[in-house]
Design a protein around this motif. Sequence first.
Motif, short mmCIF file in Angstrom:
data_model
loop_
_atom_site.label_atom_id
_atom_site.label_comp_id
_atom_site.label_asym_id
_atom_site.label_seq_id
_atom_site.Cartn_x
_atom_site.Cartn_y
_atom_site.Cartn_z
N UNK A 182 18.52 -8.56 7.98
CA UNK A 182 18.31 -7.25 7.38
C UNK A 182 16.87 -6.82 7.60
N UNK A 183 16.62 -5.59 8.06
CA UNK A 183 15.24 -5.14 8.27
C UNK A 183 14.52 -4.92 6.94
N UNK A 184 13.25 -5.23 6.94
CA UNK A 184 12.43 -4.94 5.77
C UNK A 184 12.17 -3.44 5.73
N UNK A 185 12.04 -2.87 4.52
CA UNK A 185 11.76 -1.43 4.44
C UNK A 185 10.43 -1.09 5.12
N UNK A 186 10.37 0.04 5.80
CA UNK A 186 9.12 0.47 6.42
C UNK A 186 8.10 0.82 5.35
N UNK A 187 8.59 1.33 4.23
CA UNK A 187 7.71 1.80 3.16
C UNK A 187 7.55 0.70 2.11
N UNK A 188 6.33 0.17 2.01
CA UNK A 188 6.06 -0.88 1.04
C UNK A 188 5.49 -0.33 -0.26
N UNK A 189 4.97 0.87 -0.23
CA UNK A 189 4.35 1.45 -1.42
C UNK A 189 5.41 1.77 -2.47
N UNK A 190 5.14 1.39 -3.71
CA UNK A 190 6.05 1.67 -4.81
C UNK A 190 5.44 2.75 -5.70
N UNK A 191 6.19 3.78 -5.91
CA UNK A 191 5.72 4.99 -6.58
C UNK A 191 5.83 4.82 -8.11
N UNK A 192 5.16 3.80 -8.64
CA UNK A 192 5.21 3.52 -10.08
C UNK A 192 3.78 3.50 -10.62
N UNK A 193 3.45 4.46 -11.46
CA UNK A 193 2.10 4.53 -12.01
C UNK A 193 2.14 4.26 -13.51
N UNK A 194 1.14 3.55 -14.04
CA UNK A 194 1.10 3.32 -15.49
C UNK A 194 0.71 4.60 -16.22
N UNK A 195 0.98 4.64 -17.52
CA UNK A 195 0.57 5.79 -18.33
C UNK A 195 -0.87 5.58 -18.79
N UNK A 196 -1.72 6.54 -18.48
CA UNK A 196 -3.15 6.41 -18.80
C UNK A 196 -3.61 7.48 -19.79
#
Length: 526
Positions: free
Chosen positions: A66-80
């Motif tokens: 199975x190919x690894x995803x091209x996009x490694x960035x995860x769009x999850x930001x903490x609440x600040x």
Amino acid sequence: MKKDIQLQLSPEEAYTAELFEKAALRKVGISPSDSNVYVRQTRRSIDARGRNVKINVSAEVFVNEAPKPMLEFHHDYPNVSNADQIIIVGAGPAGLFAALRAIELGVKPIVIERGKDVRARRRDLAAINKEHIVNPESNYCFGEGGAGTYSDGKLYTRSKKRGDIRRIMEILVAHGATEEILVEAHPHIGTNKLPKLVADLRESILQAGGEVLFDSKVVDFILEDNEMKGVELADGERILGKGVILATGHSARDIFHLLNKRKILIEAKPFALGVRIEHSQNLIDRIQYNCTVDRGPFLPAAAYSLVNQTHYQGKQRGVFSFCMCPGGFIVPAATSPGELVVNGMSPSRRDSKYANSGMVVAVELEDLPQYQKHGALAAMVFQAEVEQKAWEFGGKTQVAPAQRMIDFTQKKVSSSLLETSYQPGLNAVDMHEVLPDFISERLRQGLLAFGKKMKGYLTNEAQLIGVESRTSSPVRIPRDKETFEHPVIKGLYPCGEGAGYAGGIVSAAMDGERCAERLIAEYVKR
């Protein structure tokens, strides 16, 4: 099993999924009938040096894996929302990426933007194009996303920090850019797609508890014992923070004046100045791709890059193309009434019938002896005077002074001008009278040399449109090479193009991230 392969393909093979897959599988000796195979391109560049254009492709072939995803960035930001806050002045690439990086590090960013949000900016852009009205707070340079939003969205950079570049690209993809920007050697997004992407970046900041303030112009700094504590806005509001990232872009002259007035150390900086040159895209395609009619359905609109060393009055200076926009448009980029500036942009498809590029001459401080009385603002004052002169020659509107290319090299006013993508219109003049002698003569020499390098480039079927003067900041705000902090004012972090440390969307974004990291490490994470 994964195999990395290199291919040299025809444009049709490279840009047609089915043909590309067949070529890739043929390279590794696998039958196309094998259903447990996945192929994808990881890098693609055009090689037009030979008679037939080839596309160099790097690819990955996955067999029974199975190919690894091209996009490694995860769009999850903490609440600040309730975290310590830093101030970021300017909502261009440097400011927006500084804000996102601050959120990742658990700090609340307050982004202050003098202009309007990306949607509201459109009305002011229409006003400058159609009515020649320049709003000094909202224009092609000022407003959400900065000068890059209504531009080509070119993402190519010469930075050596390749890991940082990939990270920036992935964040852009996570906010709406196509994955193609991870593959193309010279990626771009396009002026039609950038506004939504910029709005999505802002939404990430807001959802994480950061703040973005529009129509909020910084008019003063809050200083205590040579330490930056915050900023004061035009309406009198004072905003405090753990530090200030100054990411105002290369055209915020009022900020340079403010820094100078407050005796905060700044320096005059070399830059470049010249014109925009507009050809038909078909002509550039025929020159670059060695085709006789058109480039065909698979090749993108051709670009070019030119540089030449010229000699004038005993000094050598470079003449070079800048911000080439294939299939694009020339736009009015003035930031104040009474000046005329042009810039280039392209839609994502680059499907305009025009090609344009800045063609500029390097300006060193020693070229400006009569401006030295202005100290750190010497190059900026020179830049402004050329823009004001262009405005006068254009007829004191946003109509731009222009001249056909061969006519310019022969110092002859054009009897007529060509059709143009520049919406406010053109006025035929001798551009040698608009530009200072040391600029115009070097530009003339450069064009003659380019005509020899690119057969067909030097033609009266192309025209010079002036002036292209906002190539980079004419002022540098100094900072420590390691800490990125101003050498005198603590808590001040000069950032991006306006401070003299970046040259485009990607480099500005990377600089914004690094400034946020340094500020937070020094003043928040103690």
